[in-house]
Scaffold this motif. Structure first.
Motif, mmCIF file in Angstrom:
data_model
loop_
_atom_site.group_PDB
_atom_site.id
_atom_site.type_symbol
_atom_site.label_atom_id
_atom_site.label_comp_id
_atom_site.label_asym_id
_atom_site.label_seq_id
_atom_site.Cartn_x
_atom_site.Cartn_y
_atom_site.Cartn_z
ATOM 1 N N LEU A 53 0.835 -1.195 0.000
ATOM 2 C CA LEU A 53 0.000 0.000 0.000
ATOM 3 C C LEU A 53 0.873 1.250 0.000
ATOM 4 N N THR A 65 0.247 5.657 -0.959
ATOM 5 C CA THR A 65 -0.819 6.636 -1.148
ATOM 6 C C THR A 65 -0.362 7.767 -2.047
ATOM 7 N N PRO A 111 -5.443 5.487 -2.239
ATOM 8 C CA PRO A 111 -4.605 4.292 -2.142
ATOM 9 C C PRO A 111 -4.071 3.832 -3.500
ATOM 10 N N ALA A 123 -1.481 0.561 -5.269
ATOM 11 C CA ALA A 123 -0.882 -0.756 -5.055
ATOM 12 C C ALA A 123 0.417 -0.810 -5.839
ATOM 13 N N GLY A 171 -5.310 1.680 -6.377
ATOM 14 C CA GLY A 171 -5.532 0.644 -5.381
ATOM 15 C C GLY A 171 -6.908 0.032 -5.372
ATOM 16 N N ALA A 172 -7.899 0.654 -6.026
ATOM 17 C CA ALA A 172 -9.266 0.130 -6.062
ATOM 18 C C ALA A 172 -9.456 -0.722 -7.307
ATOM 19 N N CYS A 173 -9.853 -1.972 -7.121
ATOM 20 C CA CYS A 173 -10.057 -2.877 -8.246
ATOM 21 C C CYS A 173 -11.130 -2.334 -9.191
ATOM 22 N N PRO A 203 -9.586 -3.877 -2.461
ATOM 23 C CA PRO A 203 -8.259 -3.343 -2.135
ATOM 24 C C PRO A 203 -7.137 -4.185 -2.749
ATOM 25 N N TYR A 217 -4.079 -3.677 -2.948
ATOM 26 C CA TYR A 217 -2.849 -3.684 -2.149
ATOM 27 C C TYR A 217 -2.890 -4.774 -1.075
ATOM 28 N N GLU A 218 -4.043 -5.393 -0.867
ATOM 29 C CA GLU A 218 -4.154 -6.529 0.041
ATOM 30 C C GLU A 218 -4.207 -7.853 -0.722
ATOM 31 N N CYS A 222 -6.943 -9.576 -7.149
ATOM 32 C CA CYS A 222 -7.786 -8.913 -6.157
ATOM 33 C C CYS A 222 -8.203 -9.902 -5.068
ATOM 34 N N TRP A 233 -10.859 -9.836 -3.249
ATOM 35 C CA TRP A 233 -12.308 -9.967 -3.091
ATOM 36 C C TRP A 233 -12.916 -11.010 -4.019
#
Length: 293
Positions: free
Chosen positions: A198, A200, A209, A211, A224-226, A232, A234-235, A249, A251
């Motif tokens: 992450l 910024t 955010p 990635a 950073g937003a799919c 997220p 970056y996660e 991603c 999610w």
């Protein structure tokens, strides 16, 4: 209350979920992750396939409605109705694939959209049967009723697309909040190897955010937003997907090529927004590409 306000109210009705969830699971069981499901999502196309396919039945049925009003042209109207009925099947499959991966409010309206489309399709099939039996008047009544329902259903689909952003790129929306200047992401040595981190960037009032993925001396930086549902990234993780190193991603498992942000696995169909990168004295600098400036 406006029509759009009514649709927003319907999207908040949780009692629909008892019927919707089994249907969603059934769709996911039939359309298992793989090449067919990704093809229906439009991963290969760069944006959702469903809005492209629906142009054929919608256009065919609207044109048939015009031709039915002119007696000598009614045989051509029958051909157009049959064309719309045939293409509605792959269009519905693509829509079902997208619907099963959407957030709950979109799924609720999507269920109403689907029921309306099935009703319209049934009326058009009935129209074809009536015409084949020589009952032209009944055939026209059924087709005009189908056109009315299909038109209402199209309005629901438009609300899902534009008001609920069901097919829009959430990454492109997030990118517009970023500054167009070069962003200092810190020293290269601070980035972990082979996994997203992450970082910024300066945005409109708040930090946006990003990635960042380091591979040796190379760094790939993405919004950073799919693009699918703003998950997220970056996660997420870095994985090999169909021969490409991809950012995945956490999610919904959408995979984006680290080279160019193109989707290599759905449900995402839109590319992931990638930033330009350069090094300055061992520090990583990134900025949005020129199309956003």
């Amino acid at each position: 209350m406006s029509l759009m306000g009514i649709l927003d109210r319907l999207a908040d009705v949780s009692s629909f979920d008892k019927a919707i969830e089994p249907a969603r699971k059934a769709v996911q069981a039939v359309l298992k992750p793989g090449a067919v499901k990704d093809a229906l999502h439009g991963t290969w196309l760069g944006h959702p396939l469903h809005p492209v396919l629906v142009q054929v039945p919608v256009g065919s049925w609207a044109s048939a409605g015009l031709l039915d009003a002119i007696p000598p042209l009614r045989p051509a109207a029958t051909v157009l109705i049959g064309t719309g009925v045939a293409v509605s099947v792959p269009a519905a499959m693509a829509g079902a694939a997208d619907w099963s991966e959407q957030e709950i409010g979109v799924r609720r309206l999507g269920a109403l959209h689907a029921v309306s489309n099935v009703a319209a399709l049934g009326l058009y099939v009935g129209s074809l049967v009536a015409r084949a039996k020589g009952r032209g008047t009944l055939g026209r009544v059924l087709s005009y009723a189908g056109l009315g329902i299909a038109t209402g259903s199209a309005a629901i689909g438009g609300h899902m697309s534009y008001a609920q952003s069901s097919g829009a790129s959430h990454a492109a929306t997030a990118a517009r909040s970023l500054t167009t200047d070069w962003i200092d992401l810190g020293p290269l040595d601070d980035l972990p190897e082979g996994r997203p981190a992450l970082r910024t960037g300066k945005g409109s009032g708040v930090a946006a955010p990003l990635a960042a993925v380091r591979r040796g001396a190379r760094v790939d930086v993405f919004v950073g937003a799919c693009s699918h549902l703003a998950g997220p990234l970056y996660e997420g993780s870095v994985e090999e997907v169909r021969g490409h190193s991809c950012l995945v991603c956490p999610w919904h498992d959408s995979a984006f090529d680290l080279e160019n942000g193109e989707p290599r696995r759905g449900p995402a169909a839109n590319p992931q927004e990638k930033l330009e990168v350069r090094m300055e004295a061992g520090r990583v600098m990134a900025r949005l590409p020129g199309r956003h400036q």
